[in-house]
Write a protein that holds these residues in place. Sequence first.
Motif, PDB file in Angstrom:
ATOM      1  N   SER A 301       0.828  -1.218   0.000  1.00 42.54           N
ATOM      2  CA  SER A 301       0.000   0.000   0.000  1.00 42.54           C
ATOM      3  C   SER A 301       0.861   1.266   0.000  1.00 42.54           C
ATOM      4  O   SER A 301       0.550   2.236  -0.700  1.00 42.54           O
ATOM      5  CB  SER A 301      -0.941  -0.006   1.202  1.00 42.54           C
ATOM      6  OG  SER A 301      -0.227   0.025   2.426  1.00 42.54           O
ATOM      7  N   ILE A 313      -5.080   5.477   1.154  1.00 51.16           N
ATOM      8  CA  ILE A 313      -5.197   4.258   1.957  1.00 51.16           C
ATOM      9  C   ILE A 313      -6.300   4.495   2.982  1.00 51.16           C
ATOM     10  O   ILE A 313      -6.181   5.356   3.850  1.00 51.16           O
ATOM     11  CB  ILE A 313      -3.871   3.921   2.662  1.00 51.16           C
ATOM     12  CG1 ILE A 313      -2.747   3.756   1.628  1.00 51.16           C
ATOM     13  CG2 ILE A 313      -4.013   2.645   3.487  1.00 51.16           C
ATOM     14  CD1 ILE A 313      -1.370   3.604   2.255  1.00 51.16           C
ATOM     15  N   VAL A 324      -7.261   0.215  -0.681  1.00 57.63           N
ATOM     16  CA  VAL A 324      -6.500   1.281  -1.329  1.00 57.63           C
ATOM     17  C   VAL A 324      -7.396   1.911  -2.388  1.00 57.63           C
ATOM     18  O   VAL A 324      -7.676   1.285  -3.424  1.00 57.63           O
ATOM     19  CB  VAL A 324      -5.208   0.741  -1.957  1.00 57.63           C
ATOM     20  CG1 VAL A 324      -4.438   1.868  -2.645  1.00 57.63           C
ATOM     21  CG2 VAL A 324      -4.334   0.067  -0.905  1.00 57.63           C
ATOM     22  N   TYR A 342      -6.133  -7.630   0.538  1.00 56.18           N
ATOM     23  CA  TYR A 342      -5.626  -6.363   0.005  1.00 56.18           C
ATOM     24  C   TYR A 342      -6.458  -6.015  -1.224  1.00 56.18           C
ATOM     25  O   TYR A 342      -6.433  -6.735  -2.225  1.00 56.18           O
ATOM     26  CB  TYR A 342      -4.155  -6.520  -0.376  1.00 56.18           C
ATOM     27  CG  TYR A 342      -3.485  -5.271  -0.919  1.00 56.18           C
ATOM     28  CD1 TYR A 342      -2.871  -4.367  -0.055  1.00 56.18           C
ATOM     29  CD2 TYR A 342      -3.449  -5.019  -2.288  1.00 56.18           C
ATOM     30  CE1 TYR A 342      -2.231  -3.237  -0.555  1.00 56.18           C
ATOM     31  CE2 TYR A 342      -2.818  -3.891  -2.798  1.00 56.18           C
ATOM     32  CZ  TYR A 342      -2.208  -3.006  -1.918  1.00 56.18           C
ATOM     33  OH  TYR A 342      -1.578  -1.875  -2.408  1.00 56.18           O
TER      34      TYR A 342
END
Length: 419
Positions: A301, A313, A324, A342
Amino acid sequence: MRKSGGAVTHMQQNSISQEKSNVLNTVTYLAGSMEILNHMGTVPTKEPFDEEIINFLNEVSRVLMGMREAKAYPDVITLGFWMRKSSVLNLKKRFEKNDGDLHVGRGIVFHIAPSNVPVNYAYSLVAGLLTGNANIVRVPSKDFPQVWIINKAINEALQKFDNLKYYVCLIRYGRNREINDFLSAMADVRVIWGGDRTIAELRESPLAPRAGEITFADRYSLAIIDSDIYLKTDNRKKVAEDFYNDTYLTDQNACTSPRIVVWVGNRKEEAKKEFWQSLYEIVKEKYKFQPIMGINKLTSSYLMAATESGVKIEAHKDNLLLRVKIPEIMEGLMELKDNSGYFFEYDCENILELRTLCNDTHCQTIGFMGEKEIIIPLLQSGIKGVDRIVPIGKTMDFDFIWDGYDLSERLTRTIKLNI
């Protein structure tokens, strides 16, 4: 394997047999044996959807569904449902050929499963069996509990179907060019699941001149959620559970796991707040998180934020779930992806904004929640990527049409009958 100009002598046969033994002595057999593997070249092919094969798979399903250990793994239960006789007969209706010709398996299929997805090897095996082939399957190198559970069920079912023992050989071995060479030379079809690097490595091992190959290269997937539709859904927690199964069950390593969540509709912020909170609660309860995952996600990130301007973020309680937010769909976005929770996130006003992302042949699956009309303009825009669109929660559901291949065609041969 050696070739001679004339007949093979008894001494040469012994030498070949010893060569086989030397090459295969580092192989671990999880189902089958060296004797079974060596005998596979003599077993007859079957017609697709052979009745005995269907009954065998139904028995594997029955054993799986009755195992206490299996109930802890939704991906194993999904596999069990998919192998049921009723499910397989539905596949038969869709893919059985009624053209007057004879269709049979190609012979021996050598499957190389991905090392980081637990149940993929089993789906590949089932596809090989249902198309009438004998199967050598290199299972994941990682010792997943799902692999042990599935193999236990397969071995138990094989005890009741002794006639099929020469059609199933499940093996495990490390990186070994000699073994790859030997098994590739045996194969009538080689099926490689595992990404670009694995494909390049296996292609160093030659196939027989008439052998075929099916490769499943590195791919990525996305999710598109209509915020208005989501907020009208009665059981929104179920949506989060389905998305969890699409992503966290494989640590996002599966090519079908969404890497980016795209929001459309008029109530994006309201929908996002509820969706991500529901997902976080599920992850916190179920996911086995390791510290290295958090370090990797934070590193990715920060790298993303440093590389691309306007990246945000999103605030998060811990590293179980990292979002993100990106201001635009840029070239090479998926080269910066990560896994284990993620997610890139994008607010979309016009579906054609996704064309760059979906015009890449690496783009595989769209997990979709919304009205079909929303996505049709994107699909009709001439994109080169996207092979399948399925509801959220169904991205991992296997089918004979996968990555644009029709496995019922690629794993069989046709004997033309013009008589």
